[in-house]
Design a protein around this motif. Structure first.
Motif, PDB file in Angstrom:
ATOM      1  N   GLN A 142       0.826  -1.203   0.000  1.00 19.00           N
ATOM      2  CA  GLN A 142       0.000   0.000   0.000  1.00 19.00           C
ATOM      3  C   GLN A 142       0.862   1.255   0.000  1.00 19.00           C
TER       4      GLN A 142
ATOM      5  N   VAL B 144       0.058   5.405   0.421  1.00 21.59           N
ATOM      6  CA  VAL B 144      -0.985   6.356   0.762  1.00 21.59           C
ATOM      7  C   VAL B 144      -0.398   7.755   0.809  1.00 21.59           C
ATOM      8  N   GLU B 145      -0.905   8.617  -0.094  1.00 26.17           N
ATOM      9  CA  GLU B 145      -0.436  10.005  -0.135  1.00 26.17           C
ATOM     10  C   GLU B 145      -1.283  10.884   0.786  1.00 26.17           C
ATOM     11  N   SER B 146      -0.687  11.971   1.211  1.00 28.28           N
ATOM     12  CA  SER B 146      -1.413  12.967   1.992  1.00 28.28           C
ATOM     13  C   SER B 146      -0.726  14.317   1.814  1.00 28.28           C
TER      14      SER B 146
ATOM     15  N   CYS C 297       4.053  10.395   1.474  1.00 27.09           N
ATOM     16  CA  CYS C 297       3.606   9.091   1.004  1.00 27.09           C
ATOM     17  C   CYS C 297       4.066   8.044   2.009  1.00 27.09           C
TER      18      CYS C 297
ATOM     19  N   GLY D 129      -0.083   4.893  -5.395  1.00 27.75           N
ATOM     20  CA  GLY D 129      -1.023   5.402  -4.423  1.00 27.75           C
ATOM     21  C   GLY D 129      -2.282   5.888  -5.110  1.00 27.75           C
ATOM     22  N   GLN D 130      -3.218   6.377  -4.316  1.00 29.23           N
ATOM     23  CA  GLN D 130      -4.513   6.797  -4.845  1.00 29.23           C
ATOM     24  C   GLN D 130      -4.480   8.226  -5.365  1.00 29.23           C
TER      25      GLN D 130
ATOM     26  N   THR E  88      -3.274  12.559  -4.607  1.00 28.76           N
ATOM     27  CA  THR E  88      -3.731  13.668  -3.792  1.00 28.76           C
ATOM     28  C   THR E  88      -3.738  14.931  -4.654  1.00 28.76           C
TER      29      THR E  88
END
Length: 122
Positions: free
Chosen positions: A3, A5-7, A22, A113-114, A116
């Motif tokens: 996985q 995951v960006e933010s 990330c 990632g999804q 951002t």
């Protein structure tokens, strides 16, 4: 399961700064180069930069060189994209990705990632 995951995305005025992060699973992080890509509306996904997993060697696209910096924290399994002197043309969805080698080719990245959203207002 791997996985990414960006933010950290958001809205910023031109000339401002933004920092994306990330978070990667341990398996991904310890064996892969980590890259950032971006995709503006109606345009193809483009390479932003990449950092290798062992030596911290980083490479950047010409249009972000000198403004963007990628760092990685191996203890925390995170990579950051520090973006300074932002321009309206930097507006895009930003993705982090993992590849077994340091490359600018998105086809050679195995995990994504999804994304951002980063929006730079003029």
């Amino acid at each position: 399961q791997v996985q990414l995951v960006e933010s950290g995305g958001g809205l910023v005025q031109a000339g401002g700064s933004l920092r994306l992060s990330c978070a990667a699973s341990r398996h991904t992080f310890s064996n892969y180069a980590m890259g950032w890509f971006r995709q503006a509306p109606g345009k193809e996904r483009k390479f932003v930069g990449v950092i290798d997993w062992k030596f911290g060697i980083d490479l950047y696209a010409d249009d972000v060189k000198g403004r963007f910096t990628i760092t990685r924290d191996n203890a925390k399994n995170t990579i950051d994209l520090q973006m300074n002197s932002l321009k309206p043309e930097d507006t895009a969805v930003y993705y982090c990705a993992a590849s077994p080698k340091v490359t600018a080719l998105d086809t050679e990245y195995e995990y994504w990632g999804q994304g951002t959203q980063v929006t730079v207002s003029s």
